[in-house]
Design a protein around this motif. Structure first.
Motif, mmCIF file in Angstrom:
data_model
loop_
_atom_site.group_PDB
_atom_site.id
_atom_site.type_symbol
_atom_site.label_atom_id
_atom_site.label_comp_id
_atom_site.label_asym_id
_atom_site.label_seq_id
_atom_site.Cartn_x
_atom_site.Cartn_y
_atom_site.Cartn_z
ATOM 1 N N PRO A 160 0.797 -1.231 0.000
ATOM 2 C CA PRO A 160 0.000 0.000 0.000
ATOM 3 C C PRO A 160 0.830 1.282 0.000
ATOM 4 N N ALA A 161 1.998 1.258 0.646
ATOM 5 C CA ALA A 161 2.785 2.506 0.747
ATOM 6 C C ALA A 161 3.202 3.024 -0.616
ATOM 7 N N THR A 162 3.382 2.096 -1.587
ATOM 8 C CA THR A 162 3.900 2.525 -2.891
ATOM 9 C C THR A 162 2.888 2.329 -4.004
ATOM 10 N N GLY A 163 1.839 1.538 -3.747
ATOM 11 C CA GLY A 163 0.892 1.243 -4.818
ATOM 12 C C GLY A 163 1.402 0.158 -5.746
ATOM 13 N N GLY A 164 2.649 -0.339 -5.494
ATOM 14 C CA GLY A 164 3.224 -1.380 -6.359
ATOM 15 C C GLY A 164 2.860 -2.773 -5.863
ATOM 16 N N TYR A 165 3.457 -3.794 -6.489
ATOM 17 C CA TYR A 165 3.167 -5.183 -6.135
ATOM 18 C C TYR A 165 4.280 -5.754 -5.250
ATOM 19 N N ALA A 166 3.886 -6.560 -4.263
ATOM 20 C CA ALA A 166 4.861 -7.190 -3.381
ATOM 21 C C ALA A 166 5.787 -8.107 -4.175
ATOM 22 N N ILE A 167 5.252 -8.738 -5.205
ATOM 23 C CA ILE A 167 6.027 -9.718 -5.985
ATOM 24 C C ILE A 167 7.248 -9.047 -6.622
ATOM 25 N N ALA A 168 7.148 -7.720 -6.847
ATOM 26 C CA ALA A 168 8.267 -6.999 -7.470
ATOM 27 C C ALA A 168 9.523 -7.091 -6.598
ATOM 28 N N THR A 169 9.329 -7.199 -5.268
ATOM 29 C CA THR A 169 10.497 -7.273 -4.380
ATOM 30 C C THR A 169 10.981 -8.709 -4.235
ATOM 31 N N MET A 170 10.224 -9.672 -4.814
ATOM 32 C CA MET A 170 10.532 -11.093 -4.589
ATOM 33 C C MET A 170 10.803 -11.819 -5.896
ATOM 34 N N CYS A 171 11.076 -11.030 -6.943
ATOM 35 C CA CYS A 171 11.329 -11.674 -8.229
ATOM 36 C C CYS A 171 12.614 -11.138 -8.844
ATOM 37 N N GLY A 172 13.402 -10.447 -7.986
ATOM 38 C CA GLY A 172 14.717 -10.001 -8.440
ATOM 39 C C GLY A 172 14.645 -9.115 -9.653
ATOM 40 N N ARG A 173 15.446 -9.455 -10.643
ATOM 41 C CA ARG A 173 15.646 -8.588 -11.809
ATOM 42 C C ARG A 173 14.398 -8.433 -12.659
ATOM 43 N N TYR A 174 13.419 -9.340 -12.487
ATOM 44 C CA TYR A 174 12.289 -9.330 -13.414
ATOM 45 C C TYR A 174 11.186 -8.354 -13.025
ATOM 46 N N GLY A 175 11.203 -7.894 -11.759
ATOM 47 C CA GLY A 175 10.129 -7.000 -11.337
ATOM 48 C C GLY A 175 8.787 -7.718 -11.398
ATOM 49 N N SER A 176 7.694 -6.964 -11.256
ATOM 50 C CA SER A 176 6.378 -7.620 -11.222
ATOM 51 C C SER A 176 5.894 -7.975 -12.620
ATOM 52 N N ALA A 177 6.300 -7.172 -13.615
ATOM 53 C CA ALA A 177 5.718 -7.362 -14.955
ATOM 54 C C ALA A 177 6.174 -8.670 -15.593
ATOM 55 N N LEU A 178 7.452 -9.038 -15.385
ATOM 56 C CA LEU A 178 8.004 -10.211 -16.077
ATOM 57 C C LEU A 178 8.103 -11.427 -15.159
ATOM 58 N N CYS A 179 7.560 -11.313 -13.955
ATOM 59 C CA CYS A 179 7.697 -12.411 -12.994
ATOM 60 C C CYS A 179 6.822 -13.605 -13.407
ATOM 61 N N THR A 180 7.383 -14.808 -13.257
ATOM 62 C CA THR A 180 6.614 -16.039 -13.476
ATOM 63 C C THR A 180 6.852 -16.926 -12.259
ATOM 64 N N ALA A 181 6.123 -18.051 -12.181
ATOM 65 C CA ALA A 181 6.294 -18.961 -11.047
ATOM 66 C C ALA A 181 7.753 -19.411 -10.945
ATOM 67 N N GLN A 182 8.356 -19.817 -12.081
ATOM 68 C CA GLN A 182 9.740 -20.301 -12.064
ATOM 69 C C GLN A 182 10.691 -19.209 -11.585
ATOM 70 N N ARG A 183 10.497 -17.979 -12.098
ATOM 71 C CA ARG A 183 11.390 -16.875 -11.722
ATOM 72 C C ARG A 183 11.213 -16.498 -10.251
ATOM 73 N N TRP A 184 10.004 -16.600 -9.752
ATOM 74 C CA TRP A 184 9.716 -16.299 -8.335
ATOM 75 C C TRP A 184 10.462 -17.286 -7.434
ATOM 76 N N TYR A 185 10.339 -18.569 -7.781
ATOM 77 C CA TYR A 185 11.018 -19.591 -6.982
ATOM 78 C C TYR A 185 12.535 -19.502 -7.124
ATOM 79 N N ASP A 186 13.013 -19.179 -8.329
ATOM 80 C CA ASP A 186 14.460 -19.046 -8.535
ATOM 81 C C ASP A 186 15.038 -17.979 -7.599
ATOM 82 N N PHE A 187 14.301 -16.874 -7.454
ATOM 83 C CA PHE A 187 14.781 -15.796 -6.584
ATOM 84 C C PHE A 187 14.814 -16.273 -5.127
ATOM 85 N N GLN A 188 13.744 -16.990 -4.721
ATOM 86 C CA GLN A 188 13.692 -17.478 -3.331
ATOM 87 C C GLN A 188 14.837 -18.444 -3.026
ATOM 88 N N GLY A 189 15.268 -19.180 -4.071
ATOM 89 C CA GLY A 189 16.325 -20.165 -3.855
ATOM 90 C C GLY A 189 17.725 -19.648 -4.129
#
Length: 1284
Positions: A160-189
């Protein structure tokens, strides 16, 4: 290291218990504790161990005594800590947080751990002298169905503070627009992300695929929750803002209205053509008949009586004034001087807000409310830099693949920008020391005592914390067996896609947050990119935000000084030979500076304009009979006197209002003299030409002749001046301060002008006539000329030409119809297409640096101005219903305040909203949630029971208990207790939800008198878009207000309104059409009333007069469409002026026609056109035109467009209607021919007498001893219209 490959079978663990820190991970934000390799059976859990598992991983609970797992208590506590960081941003949506925890619980604790993971790398580490084999890498096998559904449940969760998506902080270089399930998990690992303690290689396996999977491994295919499902522990479904599937069906907004058409053709055009045909068919059938004596009405008698009363009154007055010229001049000078001394107290308004926005207007009151409860909107100082023609380059990044970098995104340019950023400091006399940015800057995280690094400066170097060392940092990094150098480019790519990260995923391990502690969103750092292609941006953006202070605060002066220094440095830099950029820039003070600079620079243009008019008047007033008498017959001093009269009336008007404290503005200084000159010159011409065309009667004194001529023309002058003055006084009812003060100043100036013409100018003419009769030269009064004046009155050149050629052609039957109808109809049609508004570029002079800035702004900015939805007092935020009506996380009303704004952003083309509103209510609730580390209390020590920040220790107690349904709401006491702690908590990695910086200015804490929710508009460029954005934002806020008022306990005067810095200027365009119609109608009314009264209740003449003035106004608006002149407050001032000038063109003619005694309408119209038309042409049209043409050379575009173009249009149309349309109209519909039959018969004898008198009488000189015959006899010559 090599190890014996484990068997993959249910009931077995691959690792167990913590082994120590991972030596391969450096700079981690959390301790990278890794497990020990331990192939063994899963442990049965009981007691505290079981309770901890049930709390952290409820999905693995099979009941006490029946639950087995592969993790120790220590591992569960580390897992809980790790999940807390992610949950801080994800728990707005319980099913997403649940899915996220589900995966990590399976990897860490599943009793069948060996069936879903495959250990790939281990390492010997020594702890307390004991060597153990620890796991540093493993593969985790997931079914795509579980992975995709988990990702889907989380991908729309907002911050809410920024109006952006939380996933943007959890998908590394891809941001929210290019994030996919594989890229999300890759960042976590990825252990380089600062959070993962070891490397996990997530393998997502589609159903039925077995290839490449080790024997015994079964991809985990547990049940992931949809975001619109409740969790097994009973937590509510996610809100619409975080979950598309939870959204109610919201009907699409209606499309914009279709244009009005008839049969597929423009409807207005069709109606105008029909109207045209009807008028043509009914055209030319005006019958003319003589009125019999018994038909003379009361109106006719009134008319005659009025004319005789006015005529005789002015005749007596004129004779008196002409007899005592010097006394009258002295008295006029004294009165003018008395008024003008008020100029010592004059106040000039330059603040655009005070000029164009009424103090009691809605936008102004909303601005004042906002500025009172929150600080005024911060001052923006900005540069937009490009490097055209500079070649880009491709960069093959180890982590991000091949990337195209534009020419502007280059290290040397970023370093250059950084150097420029640090330059600005200066000596301040107000502070009596060196002042720099920190003295005036907006410092959201340290407002009380900011250092330079606390200042909100948004630019690309902020991704490197403005550090040259960080920009120059390089390091070799190995990824998937490939080793390459990573540098600033890798960090930049990561940060623009993940601006909220405290650490990038490269081995540089730099933060993306700005040095002042807040994120820099890519649209504030770079511009001119397509979609998310930030590396191809064409511009760098540098923005300094300064605090805005009241104008009487000492810091306001310092801010102005800082801005001036900023402009000086930037301008100097722009000229320096080594400057690699092409750029545009602006400071908050620039608009006001440039408007004032232009005005000062254009004053000479106005002076030249007045000089040209003066020369024309001086030359045109003369009656030139022979070369030798040029200096006798010229009217140089009379012309100068006429202009002085105008000047004195303007000074007197300005002085009077300065006395009583009504402020003036530069627009008044420019327009009022111009207007009064147009009005005043006309009266001068009519008076002087009438005097020249008049033959002196036998035995008449010079003073009596002046009085008689004044008696003929003064009623006409009174008619015009009174109409105009009343018109302007009524115009002062306008709500716009600039229009209001203009109308007041103009009204009094026109009135003073008439008074001075009746006194000072008559006295001047008397003195000049005495000189002319004595054959003395002008400017050299002692020199006399031998050549005597001719005996015949002088008609000049214009009158015979108009009588002989112009009037007959104009009043030809064919011309009459075409002229009358075509002009009006075409203008009515065009009037519907005039553009409303004033684009801000037009307020700037040509060649201004601001024009370049606007061009860059529209080309490179991707997002528009921030807009606040402000709530007033009267709403109970502390109640559960109150929180639910504003928030947008789990358990909130699907049509809450923030949710409605979110719906609007889904239609940016219609709503002009780009980014949804931030929400302090949502973040406060998330901050209170015990699932995060944000809100805790000291459990021991002196501060026991007080708030304890996330970075502190000994904080065992949570502020609130975990709610069963996942919907956490504080009660009133908790709300009021913890809100100040939330607003003072600085956000950091441990607690990203702290409210300092984002929200500390958002609420007036005491009783929540006011709060605000910040959203962003789309990039707005034209006045039309700014106005539409305001209108839609107000409709949205009104809708929100109504729904929030329905919450129990809400006051009925509670309101939500939108506010941004531009609304106060564009609000006028919402009502300017109705306001303009009201103002112009008010101005038209007195022209009709005064005309009727002064013509003795002659309603028909009054109506025709009014119709013509309406037509001039309508046609002016029509031509505005053709010439690209927008309709706005400046145009409205000119349209009110147009009514005033139209009176000059029209009323004299109407009166001349009414007084004529020719037998037919057409004859009377011809006579009026020839006699009065020539005076109007010489007096109004020709005085205005030369002066107006000079204005074309002004630098200010406002003056070129609204004063040159518009006044030219008004003058030409006034002339066309007064000299073309009105005579035609009168020839059709004018008052019947022999209105006053007795008058006509009386005239017949008078004509004989006067022709006889003319033959025997020679106009040589006035002798006092001449006997005075009957003063009622009137000489006749072929050109005079008898006036009564």
């Amino acid at each position: 290291s090599p190890f014996a490959p484990a068997r993959h079978e249910p009931g077995y663990c691959a690792f167990y218990e913590e082994c120590g820190r991972n030596p391969t991970v450096v700079g981690s934000l959390l301790p990278p504790i890794i497990p020990c390799l331990n192939y063994s059976r899963a442990r049965a859990l009981e007691g505290e161990h079981y309770q901890q598992l049930k709390k952290v991983c409820p999905m693995l609970d099979r009941g006490e005594g029946s639950t087995t797992a592969c993790c120790s208590i220590k591992q569960l506590k580390s897992l809980e800590m790790s999940l807390m960081l992610s949950k801080a941003v994800l728990m707005r949506c319980p099913s997403c947080a649940d899915n996220f925890a589900h995966l990590h619980c399976i990897n860490t604790c599943s009793p069948d751990q060996t069936t879903t993971i495959n250990v790939t790398r281990t390492m010997n580490i020594t702890t307390l002298g004991i060597v153990k084999e620890a796991v540093v890498g493993y593969q985790a096998y997931l079914s795509t169905s579980f992975a995709d559904k988990s990702f889907e449940s989380c991908k729309n969760v907002r911050i809410p503070a920024t109006g952006g998506y939380a996933i943007a902080t959890m998908c590394g270089r891809y941001g929210s627009a290019l994030c996919t399930a594989q890229r999300w998990y890759d960042f976590q690992g990825d252990s380089s992300n600062g959070l993962a303690p070891l490397d996990i290689d997530f393998r997502l396996i589609p159903e039925g695929v077995t290839e490449g999977i080790p024997d015994g491994v079964v991809p985990y295919a547990g049940r992931a929750l949809g975001c619109n499902e409740m969790t097994p522990t009973g937590a509510e479904v996610c809100s619409c803002q975080d979950c598309q599937a939870s959204c109610p069906v919201v009907p699409s907004p209606p499309p914009p209205a279709e244009p009005f058409t008839i049969g597929g053709v423009d409807g207005y055009l069709v109606l105008c053509v029909i109207f045209l045909c009807v008028l043509i068919l009914n055209g030319n059938n005006v019958s003319e008949r003589l009125i019999e004596p018994w038909e003379v009405t009361c109106t006719d008698k009134n008319s005659l009586a009025t004319q005789e009363f006015l005529g005789s009154g002015f005749r007596a007055w004129g004779t008196l004034v002409a007899s005592h010229p010097l006394k009258v001049l002295l008295a006029s000078a004294v009165v003018t001087a008395a008024f003008a001394t008020g100029l010592m107290h004059i106040e000039l308004t330059t603040d655009p807000v005070q000029l164009w926005s009424a103090p009691n207007s809605r936008a102004r009151m909303e601005k004042d409310f906002h500025d009172k409860h929150f600080d005024p909107f911060f001052r923006t100082n900005q540069m937009i830099l490009t490097a055209p023609g500079r070649p880009g380059h491709f960069y093959d990044s180890l982590l991000f693949g091949k990337q195209n970098f534009s020419g502007i995104i280059a290290k040397d340019l970023i370093l250059e920008l950084l150097k420029l950023q640090r330059k600005i400091q200066f000596w301040s006399n107000d502070l009596n020391r060196m002042a720099s940015l920190k003295d005036v800057c907006f410092a959201p995280l340290n407002p009380s005592n900011p250092s330079l690094t606390d200042c909100a400066v948004n630019s690309l170097p902020q991704y490197f914390q403005n550090s040259v060392a960080n920009l120059n940092a390089k390091v070799n990094m190995t990824e998937l067996g490939v080793t390459k150098e990573v540098d600033w480019r890798d960090h930049f790519i990561y940060c623009v896609n993940s601006p909220l990260s405290f650490k990038d995923i490269t081995d540089l391990q730099l933060s993306c947050m700005a040095d002042y502690g807040a994120p820099v969103f890519p649209f504030l750092a770079v511009g001119g990119y397509e979609k998310e292609g930030y590396t191809t941006a064409e511009a760098l953006i540098l923005t300094f935000s300064l605090n805005n202070y009241p104008r009487d605060n000492i810091k306001f002066k310092v801010a102005l000084e800082w801005e001036q220094r900023f402009l000086d440095i930037v301008q100097e830099y722009q000229k320096s030979p080594g400057n690699p950029f092409t750029f545009a820039y602006m400071a908050e003070r620039s608009l006001e500076d440039e408007i004032n600079r232009t005005t000062a620079e254009d004053i000479p243009i106005f002076m030249i304009s007045y000089a040209v008019i003066f020369v024309y008047i001086a030359v045109a007033l003369g009656e030139y009979t022979s070369f030798s008498r040029i200096l006798v017959d010229s009217k140089f001093l009379v012309g100068l006197g006429g202009i002085l009269v105008v000047g004195c009336s303007v000074l007197a008007s300005m002085g009077f209002y300065a006395w009583i404290g009504i402020p003036s503005s530069l627009i008044i200084l420019q327009v009022v003299p111009f207007l009064v000159l147009a009005v005043g010159a006309d009266n001068i011409f009519i008076f002087v030409l009438e005097y020249q065309r008049d033959a002196r009667r036998p035995g008449e004194k010079r003073e009596e002749r002046i009085g008689r001529v004044l008696g003929n023309v003064a009623p006409s002058m009174l008619l015009c001046s009174l109409s105009e003055s009343v018109c302007f006084f009524l115009g002062a009812l306008s709500t716009m301060p600039a229009v209001k003060s203009f109308a007041l100043y103009a009204a009094l100036a026109v009135l003073m002008d008439f008074v001075l013409q009746m006194t000072a100018f008559v006295a001047l003419l008397s003195l000049d006539a005495r000189r002319q009769d004595g054959n003395r030269c002008e400017l050299a009064c002692c020199v006399t000329v031998k050549t005597t004046a001719p005996t015949k009155p002088n008609e000049g050149f214009l009158l015979p030409a108009m009588r002989k050629y112009y009037a007959p052609v104009l009043l030809h039957p064919v011309t009459r119809i075409v002229v009358f109808i075509f002009m009006f109809i075409s203008s009515i049609y065009l009037m519907f297409y005039v553009t409303v508004g004033l684009d801000q570029e037009l307020a700037m002079p040509q060649g201004s640096y601001m024009l370049e800035y606007f061009k860059y702004l529209y080309a490179y900015f991707e997002v528009g101005v921030p807009t606040y939805f402000v709530t007033t007092k009267g709403f109970n935020f502390t109640s559960i219903a109150g929180m639910n009506a504003t928030c947008s996380s789990v358990g909130c009303d699907p049509f809450s305040l923030t949710q409605k704004i979110q719906y609007a952003t889904e239609y940016p083309d219609l709503s002009y909203m780009a980014i949804p509103a931030n929400s302090w209510v949502d973040d406060f609730i998330d901050w209170l949630n015990p699932g995060s580390k944000c809100c805790r209390l000291y459990s021991i020590g002196p501060n026991k029971g007080k708030f304890c920040p996330a970075t502190a220790f000994l904080c065992g107690q949570k502020c609130m208990k975990t709610p069963i349904n996942g919907v956490l709401r504080p009660d009133k006491e908790q709300f009021n207790r913890f809100l100040p702690d939330f607003l003072g908590n600085r956000p950091d990695l441990q607690c990203p939800k702290g409210g300092l910086g984002a929200y500390d200015k958002v609420t007036c804490v005491s009783v929540l008198l006011a709060t605000r929710f910040m959203a962003y508009h789309t990039a707005l460029t034209t006045s039309k878009e700014f106005t539409a954005a305001l209108k839609i934002a107000r409709e949205l806020a009104h809708n929100i207000t109504l729904s929030m008022r329905s919450i129990p306990g809400t006051s009925q005067d509670f309101e939500v309104f939108p506010y941004t810095v531009t609304y106060v200027f564009y609000e006028q365009y919402l009502t300017i059409v109705s306001e303009g119609l009201f103002n112009i109608s008010l101005c038209l009314l007195p022209t009709f009333v005064v005309c009727c009264l002064l013509l003795g209740m002659d309603l028909r003449s009054g109506a025709l007069n009014l119709l013509t003035i309406i037509m001039i106004t309508v046609d002016t608006v029509g031509v505005m469409t053709l010439w690209g002149i927008d309709y706005n407050a400046v145009a409205l001032i000119n349209l009110v002026t147009a009514v005033g000038i139209s009176v000059e063109f029209v009323s004299h003619m109407t009166r001349s026609f009414a007084m004529s005694i020719q037998p037919t309408h057409v004859e009377r119209a011809k006579e009026a056109t020839a006699t009065m038309g020539s005076a109007v042409f010489a007096g109004v049209a020709m005085t205005n035109l030369p002066g107006i043409v000079v204005l074309a050379f002004a630098k200010a575009q406002l003056i070129q467009i609204f004063f040159f173009r518009l006044n030219l249009v008004i003058t030409l149309l006034g002339m066309a209607h007064g000299l073309i349309f009105l005579p035609v109209l009168l020839s059709y519909f004018g008052e019947s021919v022999s209105v006053l039959l007795r008058l006509q018969q009386a005239k017949a004898q008078e004509l004989e007498l006067s022709s006889h008198a003319k033959n025997i009488y020679d106009n040589i000189g006035y002798e006092d001893q001449e006997s005075s015959p009957n003063p009622d006899t009137t000489p006749h010559h072929p050109v005079r219209t008898p006036h009564h």
